[in-house]
Every structure is written in structure tokens, then in C-alpha cells.
Design a protein around this motif. Structure first.
Motif, PDB file in Angstrom:
ATOM      1  N   ASP A   1     -21.550   5.935   8.585  1.00  0.00           N
ATOM      2  CA  ASP A   1     -21.311   5.874  10.034  1.00  0.00           C
ATOM      3  C   ASP A   1     -19.904   6.373  10.306  1.00  0.00           C
ATOM      4  O   ASP A   1     -18.913   5.714   9.907  1.00  0.00           O
ATOM      5  CB  ASP A   1     -21.497   4.458  10.536  1.00  0.00           C
ATOM      6  N   PRO A   2     -19.734   7.522  10.968  1.00  0.00           N
ATOM      7  CA  PRO A   2     -18.379   8.034  11.213  1.00  0.00           C
ATOM      8  C   PRO A   2     -17.571   7.138  12.133  1.00  0.00           C
ATOM      9  O   PRO A   2     -16.333   7.162  12.103  1.00  0.00           O
ATOM     10  CB  PRO A   2     -18.647   9.408  11.837  1.00  0.00           C
TER      11      PRO A   2
ATOM     12  N   THR B   1     -10.724  14.674  -0.482  1.00  0.00           N
ATOM     13  CA  THR B   1     -10.829  14.086   0.847  1.00  0.00           C
ATOM     14  C   THR B   1     -12.141  14.549   1.474  1.00  0.00           C
ATOM     15  O   THR B   1     -12.417  15.753   1.555  1.00  0.00           O
ATOM     16  CB  THR B   1      -9.641  14.507   1.716  1.00  0.00           C
ATOM     17  N   VAL B   2     -12.973  13.563   1.942  1.00  0.00           N
ATOM     18  CA  VAL B   2     -14.292  13.864   2.514  1.00  0.00           C
ATOM     19  C   VAL B   2     -14.286  13.415   3.969  1.00  0.00           C
ATOM     20  O   VAL B   2     -14.014  12.240   4.266  1.00  0.00           O
ATOM     21  CB  VAL B   2     -15.427  13.159   1.747  1.00  0.00           C
ATOM     22  N   GLU B   3     -14.562  14.370   4.879  1.00  0.00           N
ATOM     23  CA  GLU B   3     -14.661  14.064   6.295  1.00  0.00           C
ATOM     24  C   GLU B   3     -16.133  13.817   6.650  1.00  0.00           C
ATOM     25  O   GLU B   3     -17.016  14.605   6.264  1.00  0.00           O
ATOM     26  CB  GLU B   3     -14.118  15.228   7.142  1.00  0.00           C
ATOM     27  N   VAL B   4     -16.427  12.738   7.381  1.00  0.00           N
ATOM     28  CA  VAL B   4     -17.791  12.420   7.831  1.00  0.00           C
ATOM     29  C   VAL B   4     -17.931  12.902   9.264  1.00  0.00           C
ATOM     30  O   VAL B   4     -17.143  12.505  10.131  1.00  0.00           O
ATOM     31  CB  VAL B   4     -18.067  10.915   7.741  1.00  0.00           C
ATOM     32  N   THR B   5     -18.919  13.780   9.518  1.00  0.00           N
ATOM     33  CA  THR B   5     -19.107  14.335  10.854  1.00  0.00           C
ATOM     34  C   THR B   5     -20.482  13.937  11.384  1.00  0.00           C
ATOM     35  O   THR B   5     -21.413  13.664  10.625  1.00  0.00           O
ATOM     36  CB  THR B   5     -19.000  15.875  10.825  1.00  0.00           C
ATOM     37  N   GLY B   6     -20.627  13.892  12.693  1.00  0.00           N
ATOM     38  CA  GLY B   6     -21.919  13.602  13.313  1.00  0.00           C
ATOM     39  C   GLY B   6     -22.860  14.788  13.193  1.00  0.00           C
ATOM     40  O   GLY B   6     -22.522  15.845  12.634  1.00  0.00           O
TER      41      GLY B   6
ATOM     42  N   CYS C   1     -16.182   4.570   9.565  1.00  0.00           N
ATOM     43  CA  CYS C   1     -15.207   5.224   8.691  1.00  0.00           C
ATOM     44  C   CYS C   1     -15.490   6.705   8.706  1.00  0.00           C
ATOM     45  O   CYS C   1     -16.559   7.140   8.272  1.00  0.00           O
ATOM     46  CB  CYS C   1     -15.286   4.655   7.275  1.00  0.00           C
ATOM     47  N   GLY C   2     -14.545   7.487   9.178  1.00  0.00           N
ATOM     48  CA  GLY C   2     -14.763   8.928   9.278  1.00  0.00           C
ATOM     49  C   GLY C   2     -14.156   9.719   8.151  1.00  0.00           C
ATOM     50  O   GLY C   2     -14.333  10.947   8.102  1.00  0.00           O
ATOM     51  N   ARG C   3     -13.392   9.082   7.241  1.00  0.00           N
ATOM     52  CA  ARG C   3     -12.754   9.832   6.144  1.00  0.00           C
ATOM     53  C   ARG C   3     -12.712   8.939   4.904  1.00  0.00           C
ATOM     54  O   ARG C   3     -12.396   7.771   4.974  1.00  0.00           O
ATOM     55  CB  ARG C   3     -11.350  10.251   6.530  1.00  0.00           C
ATOM     56  N   TYR C   4     -13.026   9.595   3.752  1.00  0.00           N
ATOM     57  CA  TYR C   4     -12.981   8.907   2.464  1.00  0.00           C
ATOM     58  C   TYR C   4     -12.143   9.722   1.498  1.00  0.00           C
ATOM     59  O   TYR C   4     -12.126  10.958   1.563  1.00  0.00           O
ATOM     60  CB  TYR C   4     -14.403   8.738   1.892  1.00  0.00           C
ATOM     61  N   LYS C   5     -11.397   8.982   0.601  1.00  0.00           N
ATOM     62  CA  LYS C   5     -10.668   9.627  -0.485  1.00  0.00           C
ATOM     63  C   LYS C   5     -11.343   9.239  -1.782  1.00  0.00           C
ATOM     64  O   LYS C   5     -11.560   8.051  -2.062  1.00  0.00           O
ATOM     65  CB  LYS C   5      -9.202   9.199  -0.487  1.00  0.00           C
ATOM     66  N   LEU C   6     -11.640  10.285  -2.591  1.00  0.00           N
ATOM     67  CA  LEU C   6     -12.314  10.071  -3.866  1.00  0.00           C
ATOM     68  C   LEU C   6     -11.375  10.481  -4.977  1.00  0.00           C
ATOM     69  O   LEU C   6     -10.816  11.595  -4.969  1.00  0.00           O
ATOM     70  CB  LEU C   6     -13.602  10.899  -3.943  1.00  0.00           C
TER      71      LEU C   6
ATOM     72  N   VAL D   1     -19.215  16.034   5.166  1.00  0.00           N
ATOM     73  CA  VAL D   1     -20.603  15.649   4.997  1.00  0.00           C
ATOM     74  C   VAL D   1     -21.158  15.257   6.354  1.00  0.00           C
ATOM     75  O   VAL D   1     -20.496  14.580   7.136  1.00  0.00           O
ATOM     76  CB  VAL D   1     -20.738  14.498   3.978  1.00  0.00           C
ATOM     77  N   GLN D   2     -22.401  15.719   6.664  1.00  0.00           N
ATOM     78  CA  GLN D   2     -23.013  15.434   7.956  1.00  0.00           C
ATOM     79  C   GLN D   2     -23.960  14.242   7.834  1.00  0.00           C
ATOM     80  O   GLN D   2     -24.562  13.996   6.783  1.00  0.00           O
ATOM     81  CB  GLN D   2     -23.811  16.648   8.463  1.00  0.00           C
ATOM     82  N   LEU D   3     -24.088  13.534   8.921  1.00  0.00           N
ATOM     83  CA  LEU D   3     -25.049  12.437   8.960  1.00  0.00           C
ATOM     84  C   LEU D   3     -26.467  12.978   8.707  1.00  0.00           C
ATOM     85  O   LEU D   3     -26.825  14.050   9.196  1.00  0.00           O
ATOM     86  CB  LEU D   3     -25.011  11.729  10.316  1.00  0.00           C
TER      87      LEU D   3
END
Length: 788
Positions: free
Chosen positions: A164-165, A194-199, A168-173, A101-103
Motif C-alpha cells: 500500500d503506497p 531503493t524501491v519506490e511503490v507507485t499506484g 509506505c511508499g519507499r523501501y530500502k533493501l 514497483v506498481q500495485l
């Protein structure tokens, strides 16, 4: 034949499925085929199965049933459909589910989780529902993500605005999938996403400043944006002409035409990012475009021509300010304007006007405008660094009242002679006071006034506003005997105040007027006289005096006209009007005649009307009108039967207006008879008792008028007889006492007729000799009217 069979049967075998109803009664050699596994068989018209069926392995079977009928073989098809049971657990397609997911992403799906259930897709057994069980870690919020329960699409929530990456840059759902539309008794399974947060590079670009009227070539790239996440498409929104700005697939923004700062000096462009399906990915970013100024506008005046007025005695005064406007940028020198006077019509005299170079104030620089042209046209230019425009200013020189009006003859006009019988409205003389100011203006107009000699307002002044010429007009009738000479003093002034100089003797004039004597006729004090006299009064009484006088003091003689019967006389010099004989109001109630007054020294005369009213005197008794000898009353008395009696009095309304009927004061008369008034001249006579013996009766009653004392007449009346049912008398009426016989009556009628003929001849001759107004209609011929 088509039948449905549930899967996973766990009862006793063989399992009889259905009876084959389509078999005839005399069949033989019954066989079922099409079953490679040997599951199905037939026995005595029943189709059976030897083991359970599995829909996931084979959802249906197509069988053929054949038999012999007589010597022929026949067959038909049987389709066995396996009915689904919820005997499979839903599972996620991928064991490791990942997404990014992007900011700045909006609340739209950024990934999708998928699951599979082997049960029938068209049944609730395979109707799947997704749910989000847990998010790890729970920072900065525990509800950053959401999942669509039907589609399995994963989206951000409103709380994800704090994503805000760096924190926290990674979330587990932890996610769950259930069949049976999520019912409590449904099968389920879980999985981890697993969700990666990217800029993201998606941000508002720096403002751009562009010069107006850029030479090109176009299009010109001016800025660029980039969505660093998934595939995206870009669009532009804002208040600008269509296709003035465009954006490419790569996010490059182009200017496609020259800009005009005076039309629009800046643009706020919203840059939109969308998925290929048109769904907006993130909030728009803004590009601000500012337009720089170029000196491309000439200064312009708000109007092409100005009008102003300057007084002729004005000296070195401001008269008008002209202001030009420049649409260039007010923060630059492109709008600095200078003014110049470049032309004057007429050109002479020069140096009358000037214009301030910076303010545009136009002023008179001469000591006075007196003696100049009545109007000037000035040409003014406004210039900036390289462009200019012009306007015209029309200056009207306003005349001021610096010259008083003066009469052409400074002292005396006349003398003028006018006869005393001159008509009102006669012009005595015409005069003129001249004014040296501009013709037609208030300073040139002259107001004339009579200062003295006209206290009785015998004369009036009429001025021609176009020429200032004065007419002296007679306003009242002249009288030589009263006033034979008039000395009038006139003044001439302007309606506006003098600004220089003063009114002197030249603005005043004297007019002498003599009235010439004319012989005048007599004048009577009244135009109409009215007099009254009682009828029968002794002749010789003065009933009116006619009064007159002669302006020239000549004697007056009086005479009468219109008195044809010579009932009146008038004193030749006294004017006294008298009666010559006694008058009768019943003969004529009003006399009108004319009195002529003649000047004793000439034929001039005057006349007046005299009306003499004869006052009524009660000299006539009322009389009964009509013949009642043939009338009768019925006995016994008929209801509402009455004789209508009519009477008349020749006197006027004062004495004979209302007539009164009354019975004689006798008990028998008042018991037998009754009088009932109808109006002022009529009454009803009727029986006052129910029965009266038939006979000719004498009913004595009196008719009197309303004067004091009253005048009366005594009359006797008539017949009472028995009547039939129609009200007609059944016996001949007896003659009243003193009534004539038939023979004598005929003789009287013939004699009367002869007398009438003689009288008619006499009256006709008299009418030709002395016609008179027709007499009033006889009262007995007026229709009976009941007074209410």
C-alpha cells in the motif's frame, strides 16, 4: 609450446617456468623475443620469468624462441597463459540502485541489480550469488521482496498483496553479492536498493450494455484499460467467437460484429496484461458485456402439426393446449404472445371450435359433435408485437357407441334342415346384425353369443370382423336318435359399453334347426381286441366276445377274415370267438384276424382287429445240439482245455429260458469230470483231475429246463487220449458204444441225403401253396455269447 602459469607468484626469482623439450642437442645462440616488458628469459633450455604475472593486466603472452642449428636459424612459438586466482572482490555496477514497483504486479522481476568481478568469468572465482539481507521498513510485512540469487532480479513475494503506497511508499533493501558461488570463503560486497511503490490504473472497467444487432459500422469501441507501469501488451480471453472482441496496443476494446442475445446474452471477458516477452505482469481484470434484447424473434410452435381426438357426444370441452415460444428477452414485452383461430377445414359447420387468446387452449364450443365430419384441420397463429407464425391442429371426431346392433329379421331364422351325417365344420346359415356407428370401430364391431339351446356345444359361431357377418357352424357330430331339433337364441352386442340407448328385442334372434335322419352303420365297442389261450387247450372255449350296436337298432351279423387255417370261429349274432382245434405255440405264437360287423338291413359295416396270443406250456424237453463223436480231451489234462456243449429247448423263455447242466450223482463221475456253465444254453465239459487213462468214456449228465416241474434229457459223451505238444490226439478215437461203423455210416448218410431231397421238393410245393413267415433262427446257429 603452450604452458599455464599462475598469477601473483611470490617465490624466488628467476622463476623457472618450463624446460623447452623441443630444442635439438647441438643448438646455439638461443634467444627469446616478443616480451616488451623484459619479463621472460631463457637459460640452458629453461624458460624463466623475472617477476609475478597479473591475469587481470594481461591474461597471456606470445613468445618466440630462436636458435642456430649448424648454419641455419630456426624458431618456435611459446604461449604463456596466466592462470586466474581469486584476487578480486565483486562490486555492484551502480552505487545507487533504484527501482519502482506498481500495485497489482505479480511475482515477476520489476528490476535487476548487477555486479562485476574482474576474475576469470569462466571460473568459479567470478561466479556471483546475490542475497537480500534486510528490508527497511518492515511494514506491513518483513518479507515483501525477494531476489534471484543467480540473476539478481528483484520480485515481490506472496506477502506483497498487502502492498500500500499510502502506508509506505519507499523501501530500502540491503543486498549482498558473493563470488565463488557464495562459498563461505568467498569475497563479498554489499549495497542498498531503493524501491519506490507507485499506484496503478489497472482495474476492471465498468460493465457495458450493448443492444443486439447494432447497425455499425464496425469495429465499435466499447471500453478501455491501461497498465500505468512499465511497457505492456494486452490480450483478451473468454468464451466468445474468435475476433468478436479485440483490444488495441493502447488498451481500447472493440466489438467487431453484431451480437445475438438469443445465442448469448452476456460475456465475461478477461483482459490480460503481459510483458513483451510474454510473461504475465498482473492478474487479469474482467469486463462484463450484457446484450440488450430487440424484437427479432417470431413466436414458434414446438411442432408444425398437432393431433387430438374429441368424442362425438362431447359438449363445450377443452381438447388441446398449444404453446408457442419466443426467444426474445422474457423480461420484455417482446415475448408476449396472442393466439388466433384463422382457418377450419371443412368450413361447415362454423363456430365448432375456439382458441383462448392468451392461453392457447382449444375447445369445442358446440353442444355436440354428432353428425359432423369425421375430421377437422384447424389453423392457429401465434403473434407477438410485430411477428407471427402458425401451426395446424388435426381434430379427429371419435365415434361413440350410441347405436346398438340389430338383426335384419327381428324374431325368427329358419327352420333349417341338416342331415345327421353332416360333417363337423358345415355352415348351417349366415346372419348379420347391423350397427349404425362408424364402420370399423369398436362401437361398430358386433360380438355374437348363443344365449340358450346350445348347452352341449353342438354349434359354434364364427364372425367375419371385416363385415360383422355371422356364420352358424356345426361343431359336433349330430345324432337324430338323440336330438332331432334345436332352438337357438342368439344375442348381438358391441365389445364396448353403450353410452346412449340399450339392447332390445331387435338385438336378439331365434334360429330353428331340424336334424334329418340317416341310416347309420354298426359301431363296435373296441377298435382292437386281444385274447389269450394256452397251447394244447381243448377246442370250443370262448376266448373273446366282440360287442357292437347299430344306432338304428338293426340286427348285426359277425364274420371272420384272415383265419386261413380255420383255427377259430365266431358266433354269427353273438360275436363269441372260439378255438376250433388245439393250438401249438411252437408252430405259431400269435394269430391276427379281422372281425366284420354288418348292418342286417343294409351293406353298412364296421371292422375290428383281434389278436390271439398262444400261452406257452412246458411240453418240450431240452436237447443237446451238435455232433461230439469226433471231439476229445487230452490226458494229462491241458490247461483251459474243455468241450463246449450246446443245448436247446423249443419252449418259450418262461419254460426253456435257462438250461441247467448237471453230472449224475456218482462219486467217480464227479471226481473225474467237471461242468462249467457259460451262458443260458452252453457249458464247458473238462477233466476234473490231472490225469485220466486214455479211453472212450461215458460221461452221464442231465440237461433240464427252468420250469416247475423241470423236463430233462439224459446224454452220454466222449474220448480221452494222449496229445502231442500242439494239442492234437495221437491215437484214433474209439467208437462209442452203439456208434455205427464206417460202412454203416456211409449207407446211413446216403439214405439220409435221399430223404432230404424228397423233403425239399415237398416243402417247396407247400411254400407256394401256403407261404408263411420264416421261422426263428435256430439257436445252434447263433454265435456263442458269454453272459456277463
Amino acid at each position: 609450446v603452450k604452458i599455464g602459469v599462475p598469477e601473483n607468484y611470490d617465490g624466488i626469482f628467476p622463476w623457472y617456468l618450463t624446460k623447452l623439450q623441443s630444442l635439438p642437442s647441438n643448438y646455439s645462440d638461443l634467444v627469446v623475443t616478443g616480451d616488451d616488458e623484459g619479463i621472460f628469459g631463457v637459460d640452458a633450455q629453461f624458460l624463466y620469468a623475472l617477476k609475478p604475472l597479473d591475469r587481470e593486466k594481461q591474461p597471456s603472452y606470445s613468445l618466440q624462441v630462436s636458435f642456430r642449428l649448424s648454419v641455419h636459424h630456426q624458431s618456435f612459438n611459446v604461449e604463456v597463459c596466466v592462470i586466474d586466482k581469486n584476487d578480486n572482490v565483486p562490486t555492484f555496477i551502480e552505487e545507487s540502485m533504484r527501482g519502482s514497483v506498481q500495485l497489482g504486479l505479480l511475482k515477476i522481476p520489476f528490476m535487476q541489480v548487477e555486479a562485476l568481478d574482474r576474475d576469470d568469468r569462466n571460473s568459479p572465482h567470478a561466479e556471483l550469488r546475490f542475497s537480500l539481507m534486510e528490508q527497511t521498513p518492515r511494514i506491513p510485512s518483513s518479507q515483501m521482496f525477494s531476489i534471484d540469487s543467480v540473476t539478481g532480479e528483484v520480485s515481490l513475494t506472496e506477502e506483497a498483496s498487502t502492498l500500500d503506497p499510502e502506508m509506505c511508499g519507499r523501501y530500502k533493501l540491503s543486498v549482498m553479492v558473493k563470488d565463488m558461488a557464495g562459498r563461505a570463503d568467498a569475497f563479498f560486497s554489499t549495497g542498498i536498493v531503493t524501491v519506490e511503490v507507485t499506484g496503478n490504473t489497472w482495474a476492471s472497467p465498468d460493465p457495458v450494455r450493448l443492444q443486439e444487432n447494432l447497425p455499425g459500422p464496425y469495429p465499435i469501441p466499447i471500453s478501455q484499460v491501461k497498465w500505468s507501469g512499465s511497457q505492456a501488451e494486452y490480450g483478451l480471453e473468454g468464451e466468445f467467437p474468435e475476433m468478436l472482441f479485440t483490444i488495441s496496443r493502447e488498451g481500447v476494446i472493440y466489438l467487431n460484429a453484431p451480437l445475438d442475445r438469443e445465442t448469448q446474452d452476456q460475456f465475461q471477458i478477461n483482459i490480460v496484461v503481459e510483458r513483451p516477452d510474454g510473461r504475465e505482469i498482473a492478474k487479469p481484470v474482467e469486463l462484463r458485456v450484457m446484450v440488450g434484447d430487440a424484437n427479432d424473434n417470431r413466436p414458434t410452435f414446438p411442432q408444425a402439426q398437432y393431433h387430438t381426438v374429441v368424442k362425438e357426444l362431447a359438449a363445450r370441452t377443452e381438447i388441446l393446449t398449444v404453446q408457442a415460444a419466443d426467444n426474445d428477452d422474457p423480461k420484455t414485452d417482446n415475448v408476449r404472445i396472442f393466439y388466433r383461430l384463422v382457418g377450419q377445414i371443412p368450413e361447415s359447420p362454423r363456430a365448432l371450435f375456439r382458441v383462448d387468446r392468451d392461453s392457447g387452449v382449444i375447445s369445442v364450443q358446440a353442444d355436440s359433435m354428432e353428425g359432423t365430419a369425421p375430421q377437422y384441420t384447424l389453423t392457429i397463429t401465434a403473434e407477438d408485437a410485430k411477428l407471427n407464425s402458425s401451426c395446424t391442429v388435426v381434430v379427429t371426431v371419435q365415434d361413440e357407441n350410441n347405436n346398438p346392433p340389430v338383426f335384419s329379421q327381428h324374431e325368427q331364422y329358419g327352420p333349417f334342415h341338416i342331415p345327421e351325417d353332416a360333417l363337423v365344420g358345415t355352415t348351417v346359415t349366415a346372419m348379420l346384425a347391423r350397427d349404425a356407428d362408424v364402420r370399423g370401430g369398436d362401437s361398430w364391431q358386433v360380438d355374437y353369443r348363443l344365449e340358450s339351446g346350445n348347452e352341449e356345444e353342438v354349434f359354434s359361431l364364427v364372425t367375419d370382423k371385416q363385415t360383422n357377418e355371422l356364420s352358424l357352424v356345426l361343431s359336433k357330430v349330430l345324432d337324430f336318435e338323440r336330438e332331432s331339433e334345436y332352438i337357438l337364441v342368439l344375442s348381438a352386442q358391441n365389445p364396448v359399453a353403450l353410452v346412449r340407448g340399450r339392447y332390445g328385442p331387435a338385438s336378439t334372434a331365434t334360429v330353428s334347426i331340424y336334424v334329418d335322419d340317416v341310416n347309420e352303420g354298426p359301431i363296435l365297442s373296441q377298435s382292437h381286441y386281444e385274447a389269450t389261450v394256452r397251447e394244447g387247450e381243448e377246442p370250443g372255449r370262448v376266448i373273446a366276445t366282440i360287442r357292437g350296436y347299430d344306432p338304428d337298432s338293426h340286427p348285426i351279423r359277425y364274420s371272420l377274415q384272415g383265419d386261413t387255417k380255420k383255427y377259430f370261429s365266431i358266433g354269427k349274432y353273438s360275436g363269441e370267438l372260439k378255438t376250433v382245434q388245439a393250438l401249438d405255440r411252437e408252430e405259431n405264437s400269435t394269430y391276427t384276424m379281422e372281425v366284420i360287423a354288418v348292418d342286417g338291413n343294409s351293406s353298412l359295416s364296421a371292422s375290428t382287429l383281434v389278436t390271439v396270443h398262444i400261452l406257452d406250456v412246458n411240453d418240450n424237453s431240452p436237447v443237446l445240439v451238435g455232433d461230439y463223436s469226433w471231439k476229445y480231451l487230452c490226458t494229462p489234462r491241458l490247461e483251459d482245455q474243455a468241450l463246449v456243449l450246446a443245448s436247446r429247448d423249443s419252449d418259450g423263455p418262461q419254460h426253456g429260458g435257462r438250461l441247467n447242466f448237471s453230472l449224475r450223482s456218482d462219486a467217480t463221475v464227479r471226481r473225474n469230470w467237471k461242468l462249467t456253465p457259460i451262458n443260458d444254453t452252453h457249458t464247458n465239459l473238462s477233466l476234473n483231475i490231472p490225469y485220466l487213462p486214455p479211453d472212450v468214456y461215458t460221461v452221464p449228465f442231465t440237461i433240464s429246463d427252468s420250469s416247475s416241474p423241470p423236463r430233462s434229457t439224459f446224454i452220454n459223451l466222449p474220448t480221452v487220449c494222449p496229445c502231442n505238444v500242439r494239442g492234437n490226439c495221437k491215437m484214433a478215437a474209439k467208437q462209442l458204444e452203439g456208434m455205427p461203423t464206417i460202412q454203416s455210416a456211409v449207407g446211413i448218410l446216403l439214405g439220409t441225403f435221399a430223404v432230404i431231397v424228397i423233403l425239399i421238393v415237398v416243402f417247396v410245393r407247400l411254400s407256394y401253396q401256403n407261404p408263411k413267415e420264416p421261422s426263428k433262427t435256430n439257436q445252434e446257429r447263433v454265435p456263442l455269447k458269454i453272459s456277463i
